[in-house]
Design a protein around this motif. Sequence first.
Motif, PDB file in Angstrom:
ATOM      1  N   LEU A 164       0.861  -1.173   0.000  1.00  0.00           N
ATOM      2  CA  LEU A 164       0.000   0.000   0.000  1.00  0.00           C
ATOM      3  C   LEU A 164       0.903   1.230   0.000  1.00  0.00           C
ATOM      4  O   LEU A 164       1.815   1.346   0.823  1.00  0.00           O
ATOM      5  CB  LEU A 164      -0.899   0.007   1.234  1.00  0.00           C
ATOM      6  N   HIS A 165       0.660   2.136  -0.928  1.00  0.00           N
ATOM      7  CA  HIS A 165       1.509   3.318  -1.079  1.00  0.00           C
ATOM      8  C   HIS A 165       1.560   4.114   0.220  1.00  0.00           C
ATOM      9  O   HIS A 165       0.572   4.198   0.961  1.00  0.00           O
ATOM     10  CB  HIS A 165       0.968   4.195  -2.211  1.00  0.00           C
ATOM     11  N   ASN A 166       2.713   4.717   0.476  1.00  0.00           N
ATOM     12  CA  ASN A 166       2.880   5.455   1.729  1.00  0.00           C
ATOM     13  C   ASN A 166       1.875   6.599   1.892  1.00  0.00           C
ATOM     14  O   ASN A 166       1.533   6.974   3.018  1.00  0.00           O
ATOM     15  CB  ASN A 166       4.304   5.999   1.855  1.00  0.00           C
ATOM     16  N   THR A 200      -1.092   4.757   3.356  1.00  0.00           N
ATOM     17  CA  THR A 200      -0.691   4.200   4.649  1.00  0.00           C
ATOM     18  C   THR A 200      -0.605   5.290   5.704  1.00  0.00           C
ATOM     19  O   THR A 200      -1.168   5.173   6.804  1.00  0.00           O
ATOM     20  CB  THR A 200       0.676   3.502   4.537  1.00  0.00           C
ATOM     21  N   ASP A 201       0.087   6.363   5.371  1.00  0.00           N
ATOM     22  CA  ASP A 201       0.315   7.417   6.360  1.00  0.00           C
ATOM     23  C   ASP A 201      -0.943   8.244   6.624  1.00  0.00           C
ATOM     24  O   ASP A 201      -1.126   8.773   7.725  1.00  0.00           O
ATOM     25  CB  ASP A 201       1.475   8.311   5.915  1.00  0.00           C
ATOM     26  N   LEU A 237      -2.821   6.084   8.961  1.00  0.00           N
ATOM     27  CA  LEU A 237      -2.109   6.119  10.237  1.00  0.00           C
ATOM     28  C   LEU A 237      -2.423   7.406  10.997  1.00  0.00           C
ATOM     29  O   LEU A 237      -2.649   7.382  12.213  1.00  0.00           O
ATOM     30  CB  LEU A 237      -0.605   6.002   9.986  1.00  0.00           C
ATOM     31  N   PHE A 261      -6.369  -0.801   8.101  1.00  0.00           N
ATOM     32  CA  PHE A 261      -5.221  -1.708   8.036  1.00  0.00           C
ATOM     33  C   PHE A 261      -5.685  -3.164   8.121  1.00  0.00           C
ATOM     34  O   PHE A 261      -5.204  -4.021   7.371  1.00  0.00           O
ATOM     35  CB  PHE A 261      -4.234  -1.393   9.158  1.00  0.00           C
ATOM     36  N   TYR A 317      -7.315  -4.102   4.775  1.00  0.00           N
ATOM     37  CA  TYR A 317      -6.335  -4.267   3.698  1.00  0.00           C
ATOM     38  C   TYR A 317      -5.594  -5.597   3.843  1.00  0.00           C
ATOM     39  O   TYR A 317      -5.414  -6.334   2.862  1.00  0.00           O
ATOM     40  CB  TYR A 317      -5.343  -3.104   3.710  1.00  0.00           C
ATOM     41  N   PHE A 349       3.186  -2.600   3.498  1.00  0.00           N
ATOM     42  CA  PHE A 349       2.901  -1.174   3.630  1.00  0.00           C
ATOM     43  C   PHE A 349       4.152  -0.338   3.394  1.00  0.00           C
ATOM     44  O   PHE A 349       5.213  -0.624   3.952  1.00  0.00           O
ATOM     45  CB  PHE A 349       2.366  -0.874   5.037  1.00  0.00           C
ATOM     46  N   THR A 369       5.752   3.435   4.020  1.00  0.00           N
ATOM     47  CA  THR A 369       5.508   4.508   4.984  1.00  0.00           C
ATOM     48  C   THR A 369       6.686   5.461   5.058  1.00  0.00           C
ATOM     49  O   THR A 369       7.830   5.080   4.793  1.00  0.00           O
ATOM     50  CB  THR A 369       5.230   3.946   6.392  1.00  0.00           C
ATOM     51  N   LEU A 383       4.240   3.782  12.763  1.00  0.00           N
ATOM     52  CA  LEU A 383       3.489   2.668  12.182  1.00  0.00           C
ATOM     53  C   LEU A 383       3.706   1.381  12.972  1.00  0.00           C
ATOM     54  O   LEU A 383       2.742   0.683  13.307  1.00  0.00           O
ATOM     55  CB  LEU A 383       3.888   2.465  10.721  1.00  0.00           C
ATOM     56  N   ILE A 435       7.076  -4.026   5.990  1.00  0.00           N
ATOM     57  CA  ILE A 435       7.032  -2.574   5.810  1.00  0.00           C
ATOM     58  C   ILE A 435       8.197  -2.108   4.947  1.00  0.00           C
ATOM     59  O   ILE A 435       9.344  -2.520   5.159  1.00  0.00           O
ATOM     60  CB  ILE A 435       7.084  -1.853   7.172  1.00  0.00           C
TER      61      ILE A 435
END
Length: 289
Positions: free
Chosen positions: A155-157, A160-161, A164, A172, A175, A189, A191, A197, A211
């Motif tokens: 999952l692109h940062n 993700t971020d 988060l 999360f 996914y 992920f 990040t 995270l 990660i």
Amino acid sequence: MRIDPIILGHNQFIGVDHLSQDRARNHTERFSDTQRILDVVKIFYDLGGTGMMLSTHPKAMTIMEAIGSEPELSKKLNLYPLIPYAQGYVRRANEKGVIGMVTDTLGSASTSRKFKILLKGGVGMLRKDFLNILSTLIDVEMLPFKESNVKAVFLHNVLTDLALSLKAQGIFEFYIDYIKDNYGVAPAFGTMNFARLVESFDEWGLKKPLIMASFNRAGFQMNPSREECERCLGEYDVDVLAMSTLAAGYLKPKEAYEYLFSLPNIKSVVVGISTREHAEETFGIIREH
């Protein structure tokens, strides 16, 4: 989760450089010819590399077709999709409108697959069901990889971020389950906030994550600090795919990898290579460790 120890990155192929715009333009010009991209992939493979990360950038389909034209490569090269390519959606919507964007995006799908994806996405929009919309986005993004050897889906940062920052544990969990159940590969992920995270995953009781995060001696893109990222790397049960290891070219490979492989839990490294000389130097140093 066992992944390839060295993974070929794709930034150089799509003109991304976090330190130099001039270098980014040079890469864009050089790799405008897909054959040159394929040549680099072959060099990487000849040196023993069997993993490649690829986003759904407009070049992705062309690169996939080029790899598919090489029987041995297409059979043995493992792919690690990085989804979604959000910038692409914005650009295509601006250029062609939403309908044109959707048509282009679903171009490689069968008629029945298109109908299923559109129906699910439409229902999600009507119900304002974000998780349904997210699953539709995942399915659309994964279309180019349907015949490929996919090992993990990152999952692109950006997403993700964002999740988060919202403390959205449910996103999360969704996914992780969706990737496992529907694609049978490892959920992963990207990040820019590694420490936060892994601490959140531990707090939520989520199992050992895979990660992709920045680790380099310069502390480049290591948030909130290099020291904090190193602390969490040692304290938490996590598998890490290290990126930005050369700090966008600021560090030399030897000093970069000496630092990287002194750290615990580094399972793999993303490398950006553009020439045989660079590839041979990179592989030689990494294999020393």
